[in-house]
Design a protein around this motif. Structure first.
Motif, short mmCIF file in Angstrom:
data_model
loop_
_atom_site.label_atom_id
_atom_site.label_comp_id
_atom_site.label_asym_id
_atom_site.label_seq_id
_atom_site.Cartn_x
_atom_site.Cartn_y
_atom_site.Cartn_z
N ARG A 1 0.83 -1.21 0.00
CA ARG A 1 0.00 0.00 0.00
C ARG A 1 0.86 1.26 0.00
NH1 ARG A 1 -1.75 3.20 4.07
NH2 ARG A 1 -3.64 4.43 3.76
N ALA A 2 1.84 1.32 0.88
CA ALA A 2 2.71 2.50 0.94
C ALA A 2 3.51 2.66 -0.34
CB ALA A 2 3.65 2.39 2.15
N LEU A 3 4.01 1.55 -0.88
CA LEU A 3 4.80 1.62 -2.10
C LEU A 3 3.97 2.09 -3.28
CD1 LEU A 3 6.98 -1.61 -1.75
CD2 LEU A 3 7.75 0.76 -1.54
N GLN A 4 2.71 1.69 -3.33
CA GLN A 4 1.83 2.15 -4.41
C GLN A 4 1.58 3.64 -4.32
OE1 GLN A 4 -1.48 -0.54 -3.86
NE2 GLN A 4 -0.71 -1.99 -5.40
N LEU A 5 1.40 4.15 -3.12
CA LEU A 5 1.23 5.59 -2.93
C LEU A 5 2.49 6.35 -3.36
CD1 LEU A 5 -0.53 5.62 0.56
CD2 LEU A 5 -1.54 6.39 -1.58
N LEU A 6 3.63 5.81 -2.99
CA LEU A 6 4.89 6.45 -3.35
C LEU A 6 5.16 6.35 -4.85
CD1 LEU A 6 6.96 5.14 -0.32
CD2 LEU A 6 6.45 7.54 -0.79
N GLU A 7 4.77 5.23 -5.44
CA GLU A 7 4.96 5.06 -6.88
C GLU A 7 4.16 6.11 -7.65
OE1 GLU A 7 4.77 1.51 -10.22
OE2 GLU A 7 3.27 1.56 -8.62
N ALA A 8 2.96 6.45 -7.16
CA ALA A 8 2.15 7.47 -7.82
C ALA A 8 2.88 8.81 -7.81
CB ALA A 8 0.80 7.59 -7.11
N ALA A 9 3.62 9.09 -6.74
CA ALA A 9 4.40 10.32 -6.69
C ALA A 9 5.61 10.23 -7.60
CB ALA A 9 4.84 10.59 -5.25
N GLU A 10 6.18 9.04 -7.71
CA GLU A 10 7.35 8.84 -8.57
C GLU A 10 7.01 9.08 -10.03
OE1 GLU A 10 10.97 5.58 -8.52
OE2 GLU A 10 8.91 4.83 -8.48
N VAL A 11 5.78 8.77 -10.40
CA VAL A 11 5.33 8.99 -11.78
C VAL A 11 5.44 10.46 -12.17
CG1 VAL A 11 3.29 8.95 -13.28
CG2 VAL A 11 3.83 6.97 -11.86
N HIS A 12 5.31 11.35 -11.18
CA HIS A 12 5.41 12.79 -11.42
C HIS A 12 6.85 13.27 -11.36
CE1 HIS A 12 1.07 13.45 -11.41
NE2 HIS A 12 0.99 12.65 -10.37
N ASN A 13 7.80 12.34 -11.58
CA ASN A 13 9.23 12.65 -11.63
C ASN A 13 9.79 13.15 -10.31
OD1 ASN A 13 9.48 12.01 -14.42
ND2 ASN A 13 8.55 13.99 -14.93
N LEU A 14 9.18 12.70 -9.22
CA LEU A 14 9.71 13.02 -7.90
C LEU A 14 10.75 11.96 -7.54
CD1 LEU A 14 9.43 14.89 -5.40
CD2 LEU A 14 7.80 13.25 -4.49
N PRO A 15 12.01 12.32 -7.39
CA PRO A 15 13.04 11.32 -7.08
C PRO A 15 12.81 10.66 -5.72
CG PRO A 15 14.01 13.40 -7.82
CD PRO A 15 12.58 13.67 -7.53
N ILE A 16 12.89 9.35 -5.69
CA ILE A 16 12.66 8.60 -4.47
C ILE A 16 13.73 7.52 -4.32
CG2 ILE A 16 11.03 7.18 -3.18
CD1 ILE A 16 8.76 8.40 -4.73
N PHE A 17 14.30 7.43 -3.12
CA PHE A 17 15.28 6.40 -2.77
C PHE A 17 14.73 5.52 -1.65
CE2 PHE A 17 17.79 9.84 -4.50
CZ PHE A 17 18.72 9.19 -5.29
N ASN A 18 14.69 4.18 -1.81
CA ASN A 18 14.84 3.45 -3.05
C ASN A 18 13.54 3.55 -3.85
OD1 ASN A 18 17.50 2.33 -2.85
ND2 ASN A 18 16.76 0.82 -1.39
N SER A 19 13.64 3.36 -5.15
CA SER A 19 12.49 3.51 -6.04
C SER A 19 11.35 2.56 -5.66
CB SER A 19 12.91 3.21 -7.48
OG SER A 19 11.81 2.94 -8.29
N PRO A 20 10.15 3.10 -5.36
CA PRO A 20 9.02 2.22 -5.04
C PRO A 20 8.61 1.34 -6.22
CG PRO A 20 8.30 4.50 -5.22
CD PRO A 20 9.79 4.52 -5.21
N LYS A 21 8.73 1.85 -7.43
CA LYS A 21 8.44 1.04 -8.61
C LYS A 21 9.35 -0.18 -8.65
CE LYS A 21 7.88 1.43 -13.66
NZ LYS A 21 8.77 0.33 -14.09
N SER A 22 10.64 0.03 -8.38
CA SER A 22 11.60 -1.07 -8.36
C SER A 22 11.27 -2.07 -7.26
CB SER A 22 13.02 -0.53 -8.16
OG SER A 22 13.41 0.27 -9.25
N LEU A 23 10.88 -1.57 -6.11
CA LEU A 23 10.55 -2.45 -4.99
C LEU A 23 9.31 -3.29 -5.28
CD1 LEU A 23 11.34 0.08 -2.17
CD2 LEU A 23 12.37 -2.18 -2.34
N LEU A 24 8.33 -2.70 -5.94
CA LEU A 24 7.11 -3.43 -6.28
C LEU A 24 7.38 -4.48 -7.36
CD1 LEU A 24 4.58 -0.47 -6.29
CD2 LEU A 24 4.46 -2.47 -4.78
N GLU A 25 8.26 -4.17 -8.28
CA GLU A 25 8.51 -5.07 -9.40
C GLU A 25 9.48 -6.19 -9.05
OE1 GLU A 25 9.89 -2.70 -12.63
OE2 GLU A 25 7.88 -2.03 -13.21
#
Length: 277
Positions: free
Chosen positions: A64-88
């Motif tokens: 749930r948290a990673l999906q919320l963070l991934e939505a922010a990452e889509v808007h080119n907000l840099p995130i460490f570590n990448s939630p998209k990478s963690l989900l995949e």
């Protein structure tokens, strides 16, 4: 700059709640000492992610948290570590990725609750869909009887994504790194009284201290970090008698217990450098 730090839920910190919190807040303090603003929240309490931030760093592992963070990452907000990478990148997908990209790793294969792997005993059974959350998620099996018993236990817990992983003889070495920095730390977990989450390190026994190339290990670990998106990483490898190594586990953002100050400094450096400020 204005940062949001998302701490890890205790459910994903088995026997390491205080250690995970310590590295998280060491990074928070490091960013504040460098003159930046940092807001913090636990992944358990994350309900939305403001996009008027300069960046996010997160130890989250919950979907749930990673999906919320991934939505922010889509808007080119840099995130460490990448939630998209963690989900995949589940353990199963990482094993396939390492095989494809020739990262030195043990043989492994997907199994079901009714299949026999094409590996010789002993070998490991590991949960493939996520990181280990308790001791039952990783099993060492030395016979068909133990294998059948382990599969039954996974089935009772409704865990169906499973990997059979080759057991390697040699020195077990744990390592930690931050890709894009000079920081890299390794040690023998069975040499002396070292912390262990589940005690599984003892199976490889006392190290014989086979010589190995630590810079080559860092090079492969950093390459694995770039492939997975786990910029802040930790892992385990086995060193054979001839000095070659294979990475048997690779995880996002560990607790860095034995090297916390150095790791926090490197993480802060990596975060700040990524924004060019």
């Amino acid at each position: 700059m204005n940062f949001l730090g998302v701490s890890r839920s205790t459910i994903f910190s088995p026997h390491s709640e205080e250690r995970d919190a310590a590295i998280f807040f060491a990074v928070v303090d490091g960013l504040k000492d460098a003159g930046h603003t940092v807001h913090t929240i636990s992944e358990d309490k994350l309900t939305q992610v403001p996009i008027q931030l300069d960046g996010i760093f997160t130890m989250s592992r919950g979907t749930r948290a990673l999906q919320l963070l991934e939505a922010a990452e889509v808007h080119n907000l840099p995130i460490f570590n990448s939630p998209k990478s963690l989900l995949e990148n589940t353990r199963t997908k990482i094993s396939k990725l390492f095989d494809k990209e020739d990262i030195p790793a043990p043989k492994c294969c997907a199994i079901t609750c009714t299949s026999l792997p094409s590996l010789s005993y002993p070998f490991w059974i590991k949960r493939g869909d996520t990181c280990a959350q308790d001791a039952a998620d990783v099993c060492f099996v030395a016979s068909e009887t133990e294998y059948t018993k382990a599969l039954h236990q996974y089935e009772e817990r409704n865990v169906t994504d499973l990997l059979a992983v080759e057991h390697l003889e040699g020195d077990l070495v744990k390592f930690y790194g931050v890709e894009g920095t000079d920081f890299f730390f390794s040690y023998y977990p069975t040499l002396g009284q070292q912390f262990s989450k589940f005690g599984l390190e003892e199976i490889n026994g006392q190290p014989r201290l086979f010589p190995f190339d630590a810079s080559a290990l860092k090079q492969e670990a950093d390459r694995a970090a770039r492939l997975t998106g786990f910029v802040i990483y930790g892992g385990d490898c086995v060193i054979s008698a001839n000095g070659s190594f294979k990475i048997i586990d690779f995880n996002d953002w560990p607790s860095f217990s034995l090297c916390r100050k150095l790791a926090a400094r490197a993480i802060v450096e990596r975060i700040i450098d990524s924004y060019g400020k």
